[in-house]
Write a protein that holds these residues in place. Sequence first.
Motif, PDB file in Angstrom:
ATOM      1  N   UNK A  62       0.851  -1.183   0.000  1.00  0.00           N
ATOM      2  CA  UNK A  62       0.000   0.000   0.000  1.00  0.00           C
ATOM      3  C   UNK A  62       0.888   1.234   0.000  1.00  0.00           C
ATOM      4  N   UNK A  63       0.586   2.186  -0.877  1.00  0.00           N
ATOM      5  CA  UNK A  63       1.278   3.473  -0.874  1.00  0.00           C
ATOM      6  C   UNK A  63       0.462   4.443  -0.040  1.00  0.00           C
ATOM      7  N   UNK A  64       1.056   4.943   1.041  1.00  0.00           N
ATOM      8  CA  UNK A  64       0.368   5.881   1.910  1.00  0.00           C
ATOM      9  C   UNK A  64       0.333   7.268   1.278  1.00  0.00           C
ATOM     10  N   UNK A  65       1.422   7.623   0.621  1.00  0.00           N
ATOM     11  CA  UNK A  65       1.517   8.840  -0.174  1.00  0.00           C
ATOM     12  C   UNK A  65       2.156   8.436  -1.492  1.00  0.00           C
ATOM     13  N   UNK A  66       2.084   9.292  -2.489  1.00  0.00           N
ATOM     14  CA  UNK A  66       2.627   8.961  -3.805  1.00  0.00           C
ATOM     15  C   UNK A  66       4.113   8.607  -3.693  1.00  0.00           C
ATOM     16  N   UNK A  67       4.459   7.360  -4.024  1.00  0.00           N
ATOM     17  CA  UNK A  67       5.841   6.903  -3.988  1.00  0.00           C
ATOM     18  C   UNK A  67       6.351   6.548  -2.601  1.00  0.00           C
ATOM     19  N   UNK A  68       5.497   6.584  -1.586  1.00  0.00           N
ATOM     20  CA  UNK A  68       5.927   6.290  -0.209  1.00  0.00           C
ATOM     21  C   UNK A  68       5.078   5.153   0.348  1.00  0.00           C
ATOM     22  N   UNK A  69       5.696   3.960   0.419  1.00  0.00           N
ATOM     23  CA  UNK A  69       4.962   2.780   0.851  1.00  0.00           C
ATOM     24  C   UNK A  69       5.505   2.200   2.158  1.00  0.00           C
ATOM     25  N   UNK A  70       6.427   2.889   2.818  1.00  0.00           N
ATOM     26  CA  UNK A  70       7.023   2.359   4.043  1.00  0.00           C
ATOM     27  C   UNK A  70       6.884   3.356   5.188  1.00  0.00           C
ATOM     28  N   UNK A  71       6.825   2.818   6.385  1.00  0.00           N
ATOM     29  CA  UNK A  71       6.740   3.634   7.591  1.00  0.00           C
ATOM     30  C   UNK A  71       8.038   3.428   8.373  1.00  0.00           C
ATOM     31  N   UNK A  72       8.645   4.510   8.779  1.00  0.00           N
ATOM     32  CA  UNK A  72       9.871   4.424   9.579  1.00  0.00           C
ATOM     33  C   UNK A  72       9.465   4.176  11.030  1.00  0.00           C
ATOM     34  N   UNK A  73       9.999   3.117  11.611  1.00  0.00           N
ATOM     35  CA  UNK A  73       9.759   2.807  13.021  1.00  0.00           C
ATOM     36  C   UNK A  73      11.055   3.132  13.756  1.00  0.00           C
ATOM     37  N   UNK A  74      11.022   4.096  14.700  1.00  0.00           N
ATOM     38  CA  UNK A  74      12.255   4.539  15.359  1.00  0.00           C
ATOM     39  C   UNK A  74      13.018   3.423  16.068  1.00  0.00           C
ATOM     40  N   UNK A  75      12.288   2.517  16.735  1.00  0.00           N
ATOM     41  CA  UNK A  75      12.944   1.384  17.400  1.00  0.00           C
ATOM     42  C   UNK A  75      11.952   0.231  17.481  1.00  0.00           C
ATOM     43  N   UNK A  76      12.465  -0.948  17.737  1.00  0.00           N
ATOM     44  CA  UNK A  76      11.625  -2.137  17.820  1.00  0.00           C
ATOM     45  C   UNK A  76      10.625  -2.022  18.970  1.00  0.00           C
ATOM     46  N   UNK A  77      10.962  -1.234  19.998  1.00  0.00           N
ATOM     47  CA  UNK A  77      10.049  -1.040  21.129  1.00  0.00           C
ATOM     48  C   UNK A  77       8.809  -0.250  20.727  1.00  0.00           C
ATOM     49  N   UNK A  78       8.918   0.596  19.719  1.00  0.00           N
ATOM     50  CA  UNK A  78       7.804   1.434  19.273  1.00  0.00           C
ATOM     51  C   UNK A  78       6.897   0.707  18.273  1.00  0.00           C
ATOM     52  N   UNK A  79       7.316  -0.463  17.800  1.00  0.00           N
ATOM     53  CA  UNK A  79       6.564  -1.176  16.773  1.00  0.00           C
ATOM     54  C   UNK A  79       5.132  -1.530  17.181  1.00  0.00           C
ATOM     55  N   UNK A  80       4.876  -2.055  18.395  1.00  0.00           N
ATOM     56  CA  UNK A  80       3.477  -2.346  18.759  1.00  0.00           C
ATOM     57  C   UNK A  80       2.587  -1.112  18.718  1.00  0.00           C
ATOM     58  N   UNK A  81       3.117   0.044  19.094  1.00  0.00           N
ATOM     59  CA  UNK A  81       2.338   1.283  19.049  1.00  0.00           C
ATOM     60  C   UNK A  81       2.007   1.655  17.607  1.00  0.00           C
ATOM     61  N   UNK A  82       2.974   1.493  16.706  1.00  0.00           N
ATOM     62  CA  UNK A  82       2.756   1.800  15.292  1.00  0.00           C
ATOM     63  C   UNK A  82       1.690   0.863  14.719  1.00  0.00           C
ATOM     64  N   UNK A  83       1.768  -0.423  15.059  1.00  0.00           N
ATOM     65  CA  UNK A  83       0.787  -1.391  14.557  1.00  0.00           C
ATOM     66  C   UNK A  83      -0.603  -1.074  15.104  1.00  0.00           C
ATOM     67  N   UNK A  84      -0.698  -0.736  16.395  1.00  0.00           N
ATOM     68  CA  UNK A  84      -1.993  -0.374  16.981  1.00  0.00           C
ATOM     69  C   UNK A  84      -2.587   0.858  16.290  1.00  0.00           C
ATOM     70  N   UNK A  85      -1.742   1.827  15.968  1.00  0.00           N
ATOM     71  CA  UNK A  85      -2.200   3.030  15.278  1.00  0.00           C
ATOM     72  C   UNK A  85      -2.703   2.680  13.879  1.00  0.00           C
ATOM     73  N   UNK A  86      -2.004   1.781  13.188  1.00  0.00           N
ATOM     74  CA  UNK A  86      -2.453   1.343  11.863  1.00  0.00           C
ATOM     75  C   UNK A  86      -3.795   0.617  11.947  1.00  0.00           C
ATOM     76  N   UNK A  87      -3.970  -0.228  12.965  1.00  0.00           N
ATOM     77  CA  UNK A  87      -5.238  -0.942  13.144  1.00  0.00           C
ATOM     78  C   UNK A  87      -6.376   0.050  13.339  1.00  0.00           C
ATOM     79  N   UNK A  88      -6.142   1.097  14.157  1.00  0.00           N
ATOM     80  CA  UNK A  88      -7.169   2.124  14.367  1.00  0.00           C
ATOM     81  C   UNK A  88      -7.497   2.836  13.060  1.00  0.00           C
ATOM     82  N   UNK A  89      -6.472   3.127  12.258  1.00  0.00           N
ATOM     83  CA  UNK A  89      -6.678   3.817  10.983  1.00  0.00           C
ATOM     84  C   UNK A  89      -7.483   2.950  10.018  1.00  0.00           C
ATOM     85  N   UNK A  90      -7.188   1.654   9.985  1.00  0.00           N
ATOM     86  CA  UNK A  90      -7.917   0.751   9.096  1.00  0.00           C
ATOM     87  C   UNK A  90      -9.369   0.650   9.530  1.00  0.00           C
TER      88      UNK A  90
END
Length: 138
Positions: A85-113
């Motif tokens: 999925x491209x979130x913006x034109x030509x941008x299909x990846x999300x930068x995760x600052x650290x592995x500890x922040x990954x569950x928060x990023x996934x939870x945010x994506x679930x809310x967005x979906x």
Amino acid sequence: MSSPILKSFTFVPQPKISNDPIVIKRERMVSRLEDQKKLLADPTFVRRVKRWERKENGEKVLIEKPLRTSRWWQLLTVKVGSKRIEFEKGKAAIVVPSIDKLPTVIDTLIKAVRAGELDEQLNQSGKFGRSIPSRKVA
């Protein structure tokens, strides 16, 4: 006709199951994101699916098969089928600052979906499922 036992229940109409393709894609996306959280918590996580298969004698048997779950988080990319999925034109990846922040990023994506914020991208991912041929009435 009704017994005193049945009168203790509160009856309501059964809710209709949605067969809207976008709702089905949302649920599938949420399920895959939750699989990523499970994989993060347990590196040996394997998703299991149930399938009907035929034996040599033609008998159908329900079996459970393991399905490998690949990691999405080198740079977090979200896929629908085999397309990213491209979130913006030509941008299909999300930068995760650290592995500890990954569950928060996934939870945010679930809310967005669930909120429908990725419906446009899910619609662009193509058709859902197989086509069902129409029946001809004689």
